[in-house]
Structures are given as structure tokens and as C-alpha cells.
Enzyme design. Structure first.
Site, mmCIF file in Angstrom:
data_model
loop_
_atom_site.group_PDB
_atom_site.id
_atom_site.type_symbol
_atom_site.label_atom_id
_atom_site.label_comp_id
_atom_site.label_asym_id
_atom_site.label_seq_id
_atom_site.Cartn_x
_atom_site.Cartn_y
_atom_site.Cartn_z
ATOM 1 N N GLY A 160 -5.484 28.012 -30.095
ATOM 2 C CA GLY A 160 -6.473 28.945 -30.647
ATOM 3 C C GLY A 160 -7.036 28.561 -32.167
ATOM 4 O O GLY A 160 -8.111 28.748 -32.644
ATOM 5 N N THR A 161 -5.962 27.952 -32.577
ATOM 6 C CA THR A 161 -6.263 27.322 -34.204
ATOM 7 C C THR A 161 -7.357 26.354 -34.049
ATOM 8 O O THR A 161 -8.329 26.456 -34.962
ATOM 9 C CB THR A 161 -4.835 26.658 -34.510
ATOM 10 O OG1 THR A 161 -3.923 27.543 -34.599
ATOM 11 C CG2 THR A 161 -5.231 25.989 -36.061
ATOM 12 N N SER A 172 -6.816 31.707 -26.718
ATOM 13 C CA SER A 172 -5.636 30.843 -26.727
ATOM 14 C C SER A 172 -4.726 31.381 -25.327
ATOM 15 O O SER A 172 -4.519 32.405 -25.172
ATOM 16 C CB SER A 172 -4.466 31.263 -28.071
ATOM 17 O OG SER A 172 -3.447 30.524 -27.955
ATOM 18 N N ALA A 173 -4.346 30.282 -24.562
ATOM 19 C CA ALA A 173 -3.560 30.528 -23.523
ATOM 20 C C ALA A 173 -2.238 31.274 -23.642
ATOM 21 O O ALA A 173 -1.766 32.011 -22.797
ATOM 22 C CB ALA A 173 -3.345 29.219 -22.694
ATOM 23 N N THR A 187 -8.534 13.347 -24.146
ATOM 24 C CA THR A 187 -8.179 13.264 -22.802
ATOM 25 C C THR A 187 -7.520 14.776 -22.614
ATOM 26 O O THR A 187 -6.775 15.201 -23.575
ATOM 27 C CB THR A 187 -7.034 12.410 -22.441
ATOM 28 O OG1 THR A 187 -7.905 11.194 -22.542
ATOM 29 C CG2 THR A 187 -6.940 12.757 -20.956
ATOM 30 N N CYS A 202 3.347 31.930 -37.264
ATOM 31 C CA CYS A 202 3.357 30.767 -38.207
ATOM 32 C C CYS A 202 3.922 30.574 -39.600
ATOM 33 O O CYS A 202 4.320 29.807 -40.097
ATOM 34 C CB CYS A 202 1.939 30.062 -38.201
ATOM 35 S SG CYS A 202 0.801 31.093 -38.127
ATOM 36 N N GLN A 211 -6.005 37.668 -29.764
ATOM 37 C CA GLN A 211 -5.191 38.653 -29.309
ATOM 38 C C GLN A 211 -5.811 39.620 -28.529
ATOM 39 O O GLN A 211 -4.825 40.693 -28.004
ATOM 40 C CB GLN A 211 -4.703 39.466 -30.791
ATOM 41 C CG GLN A 211 -3.885 38.626 -31.644
ATOM 42 C CD GLN A 211 -2.624 38.496 -31.061
ATOM 43 O OE1 GLN A 211 -2.000 39.240 -30.249
ATOM 44 N NE2 GLN A 211 -1.805 37.409 -31.818
ATOM 45 N N ASN A 259 -3.878 40.251 -35.780
ATOM 46 C CA ASN A 259 -2.626 39.786 -35.053
ATOM 47 C C ASN A 259 -1.424 40.503 -35.720
ATOM 48 O O ASN A 259 -0.350 40.445 -34.972
ATOM 49 C CB ASN A 259 -2.526 38.206 -35.206
ATOM 50 C CG ASN A 259 -2.877 37.814 -36.358
ATOM 51 O OD1 ASN A 259 -3.814 37.829 -36.825
ATOM 52 N ND2 ASN A 259 -1.776 37.280 -37.106
HETATM 53 N N1 PLP Z 1 -5.703 33.680 -34.086
HETATM 54 C C1 PLP Z 1 -4.933 34.595 -33.860
HETATM 55 C C2 PLP Z 1 -5.501 35.997 -34.040
HETATM 56 C C3 PLP Z 1 -3.832 34.587 -33.685
HETATM 57 O O1 PLP Z 1 -2.903 35.711 -33.427
HETATM 58 C C4 PLP Z 1 -3.282 33.448 -33.300
HETATM 59 C C5 PLP Z 1 -1.720 32.930 -33.151
HETATM 60 O O2 PLP Z 1 -0.692 33.531 -33.511
HETATM 61 C C6 PLP Z 1 -4.106 32.261 -33.344
HETATM 62 C C7 PLP Z 1 -5.378 32.454 -33.856
HETATM 63 C C8 PLP Z 1 -3.738 30.757 -33.193
HETATM 64 O O3 PLP Z 1 -3.572 30.373 -31.898
HETATM 65 P P1 PLP Z 1 -2.738 29.204 -31.361
HETATM 66 O O4 PLP Z 1 -1.213 29.440 -31.498
HETATM 67 O O5 PLP Z 1 -3.135 28.889 -29.970
HETATM 68 O O6 PLP Z 1 -3.019 28.122 -32.116
#
Ligand code: PLP
Length: 375
Positions: A72-73, A200-201, A238, A318, A181, A153
Site C-alpha cells: 500500500g505504501t 494493500s493485501a 518482476t 510502522c 483500511q 488507520n
Molecule cells: N495506508 C494506510 C491507511 C495504512 O493503514 C497502511 C498500513 O498500515 C498503509 C497505507 C501501508 O500499507 P502497506 O503496509 O501495505 O505498505
């Protein structure tokens, strides 16, 4: 031993058996490179496209509008920085970021400045909801992109994304919505009306290390990773075939994410004391409870709860290893001391009502013990 109760589903979720089963063939025998023209390569490519089909159907968008990323990042970085670079010749240089966005959005700030853009923060209210008046008064035809997440989140607060979208359209600005989320809570791209959406999976019972970005057809985006022409030349590298297959299977299994509000409500209703950051539960995601126990800092609670078999969190995963107070609570107007009290309990499959009641009992005991030890 007391069984552990995992209440950190906003940080990551358990892998569904169906997702694991879909991944295994690509970890064991299916090692073909999806870009190869031979049969092994084509089979891997088909697995990726099958997942793309499932995800684009769930979003109600075109097959070609979904690209896979490593997280997701990465999807959010690509949305903000890729849109900025893809439109660098336009006169629009201002980029508006919600002040309670995830760090994967807010930490693009310095790079945006170095690239010649002007990032600005849009304020939020005390519930972390975007200030629509502030957005409306600052939007103009010099704004390239507005980033407002679908739900926060940390606090779980749902955002008025349709209003944000309407304002963006009035001013010709792109709208990026981080929907990490909320994915599978029953919306489609028609409901969110964003130009760019990140997913994000591992937040929807799929594997870690896989994400996706929805790019509305016609939106210009510059690739940030350069190399082979994978993912329509927007995201070289890839593909993580096993991860993508697992993502697709997790989504296929849950056309709508399980409604966990009942479990969350049982937990909240059984707590003896807690101050809810967003008291009106209908304003938050069903699986979210963000609380404070005034006078007790989150770190003390989390360490004790961990020993009592409860996994919870103080905010974004994180940053939960650090003692920094939450930037979300700071944006909501909390003092540093109050922000350090914020605790997040998040619920999901396969938690039961009994788990929720037991978790509340342990939290009550934890708070009582801490208060007693201080008398
Ligand atoms: N955006 C939100 C709102 C999230 O809660 C998160 C994960 O905590 C992310 C982005 C990042 O996703 P990923 O963990 O797949 O990098």
C-alpha cells in the site's frame, strides 16, 4: 496458558486458508517469469491477470485500471509522486495532503518540494475528519492533487470522500484516496469517485508485501520504478506472483469484508472505563476502537496487555516501535501527553463475541492493576 487475542487487525490480518492455497503453487512449482513467452511464463501471467480480474470486479472498474505494487505504501507513493511527475508540465504546483494521512503519503513532502511542488496540509477536526471548509477555501486551479484517505488507520474515522471528490472536480484537481483500511467494506470506485486509489493485501486477509493501485483511465502518471515494461510500464519489476495470487484469492473469498462491528461493540460495551476518541461509532469503521485511559500512557498499557495475551497498538504499526506521539492525534488537537495515551484495538476474522468479551475483561484488569499500583 491463556490464549492470545489479536486485536491489531488494522496493522495486519491473518492469512485466509484460501489465500494460502492460491499462493502455494507459485512458491513450489510455478517459477516461470510472467514476462516470459513460454508456457510457464504464460501460466504465471494468467495467475496475475486472474487476480486483477477479481480485484477490478470488486472495485467495479476496468481490468486495465488495476496495477499491482509491492505494498500500500508503494501504491500511495506512486499516486502522489507519480501524479506530480506525470503532470509536471502543468501550471498546477500545489498538492494538498490531509494532515491525518498515513506516513506513506505525508513523507512524500520533502521530495515533492525538491521536485518543485508545493505540498500543504489540510486540517482535520478532533475526530480526524477532513475540514471540508478549509479544503474548499484553499482549492484553486493551481492545485494538482488532493490526498484524503477513505478511513483513518488510527482512529478508524470515515472520511467524506464524495464531498472531497466533488470539490476536486469543481477545480480540476486529481483526487487520490488511500483506501487501504476500507477495502472490501462494500464500496466501488463509483462511491469514492477518486482518480487514484491505493490498496494493500495484508489488510484484507491476504499476504504481506503486495498492494494495488487503481488508476482511472486517462490519468497521467509517471513510473517511479524503471526497468522492464511490467504493469503497463507504470511499475517495473518482476511481479510477486504468489503474493498477487493470494491477494486475488483473499478478495474473491470476501466479496464484502465480514462485518465485525458486533464484535467491536461487545468489546466496547464491556469496558469499565475508556474515553473513545470518536464517541459516535457510526462515524468509524466497524472493526475500529480508538481509546484513551486518561492518566495511563499507551506504552505502559501495551506492555502489560501483551503480557496478558492481548496484541493491540498505539497507532500506525510502522511507528508503534517508537515513542513519538501520534501525528494523527496531534492533528486532531490533542496535547502531547494525551496523544501518548492513544490506544487502538482493531477487530476482524476470526474473532468471536467471546474473544471480545474476554479481551474487555483483560483490559479492565490491566487498567485496574495500573491504577492500583499508583495509589
Ligand atoms: N495506508 C494506510 C491507511 C495504512 O493503514 C497502511 C498500513 O498500515 C498503509 C497505507 C501501508 O500499507 P502497506 O503496509 O501495505 O505498505
Amino acid at each position: 496458558m491463556t490464549p492470545r487475542i489479536y486485536l491489531d487487525h488494522a496493522a495486519s490480518t491473518p492469512l485466509l486458508p484460501e489465500a494460502k492455497a492460491a499462493m502455494l503453487p507459485w512458491l513450489e512449482g510455478g517459477y516461470g517469469n510472467p514476462s516470459s513467452l513460454h508456457k510457464d511464463g504464460r501460466r504465471a501471467k494468467d495467475a496475475i491477470d486472474q487476480a486483477r480480474e477479481v480485484i477490478s470486479n470488486s472495485l467495479g472498474c476496468l481490468f486495465a485500471e488495476v496495477l499491482f505494487t509491492s505494498s500500500g505504501t508503494e501504491a500511495a507513493n506512486l499516486a502522489v509522486l507519480g501524479a506530480a511527475l506525470g503532470n509536471k508540465d502543468s501550471n498546477r504546483k500545489r498538492i494538498l495532503l490531509g494532515s491525518a494521512e498515513h506516513h506513506c503519503v505525508l513523507h512524500t513532502w520533502d521530495l515533492l518540494i525538491r521536485l518543485g511542488f508545493h505540498p500543504e496540509r489540510i486540517p482535520v477536526d478532533s475526530f480526524a475528519r477532513i475540514d471540508l471548509d478549509a479544503l474548499e477555501s484553499t482549492l484553486g486551479d493551481d492545485v494538482l492533487l488532493v490526498s484524503v484517505m477513505h478511513a483513518n488507520n488510527e482512529t478508524g474515522t470515515l472520511q467524506p470522500v464524495q464531498d472531497v471528490s466533488r470539490l476536486c472536480r469543481q477545480h480540476g484537481a486529481l483526487f487520490f484516496c488511500d483506501a487501504v483500511q476500507t477495502y472490501l467494506t462494500g464500496w466501488t470506485v463509483k462511491d469514492v469517485e477518486a482518480d487514484l486509489i491505493s490498496l494493500s493485501a495484508h489488510k484484507v486477509n491476504g499476504p504481506k508485501g503486495v498492494g494495488a493501485i487503481y488508476i482511472r483511465a486517462g490519468v497521467k502518471l509517471q513510473a517511479l520504478s524503471l526497468g522492464g515494461g511490467q504493469e503497463r510500464e507504470v511499475r517495473a519489476g518482476t511481479e510477486n506472483v504468489a503474493g498477487i495470487a493470494g491477494f486475488g484469492a483473499a478478495v474473491a473469498r470476501q466479496p464484502k469484508k465480514l462485518d465485525v462491528s458486533e464484535v467491536r461493540n461487545i468489546f466496547l460495551d464491556n469496558l469499565k472505563e475508556a474515553v473513545a476518541t470518536v464517541p459516535d461509532r457510526s462515524l468509524t469503521l466497524g472493526g475500529h476502537a480508538h481509546l484513551r485511559f486518561p492518566g495511563i500512557d499507551a506504552e505502559t498499557m501495551l506492555i502489560r496487555l501483551d503480557r496478558m495475551g492481548i496484541s493491540a497498538s498505539s497507532g500506525a504499526a510502522c511507528s508503534s516501535g517508537s515513542l513519538e506521539p501520534s501525528h494523527v492525534l496531534a492533528a486532531c488537537g490533542y496535547s502531547e501527553a494525551e496523544a501518548k495515551e492513544g490506544l487502538r484495538f482493531t477487530f476482524g476474522w476470526p474473532l468471536t463475541n467471546e474473544d471480545a468479551a474476554e479481551a474487555a475483561a483483560r483490559v479492565n484488569r490491566c487498567v485496574e492493576e495500573i491504577r492500583r499500583s499508583r495509589r
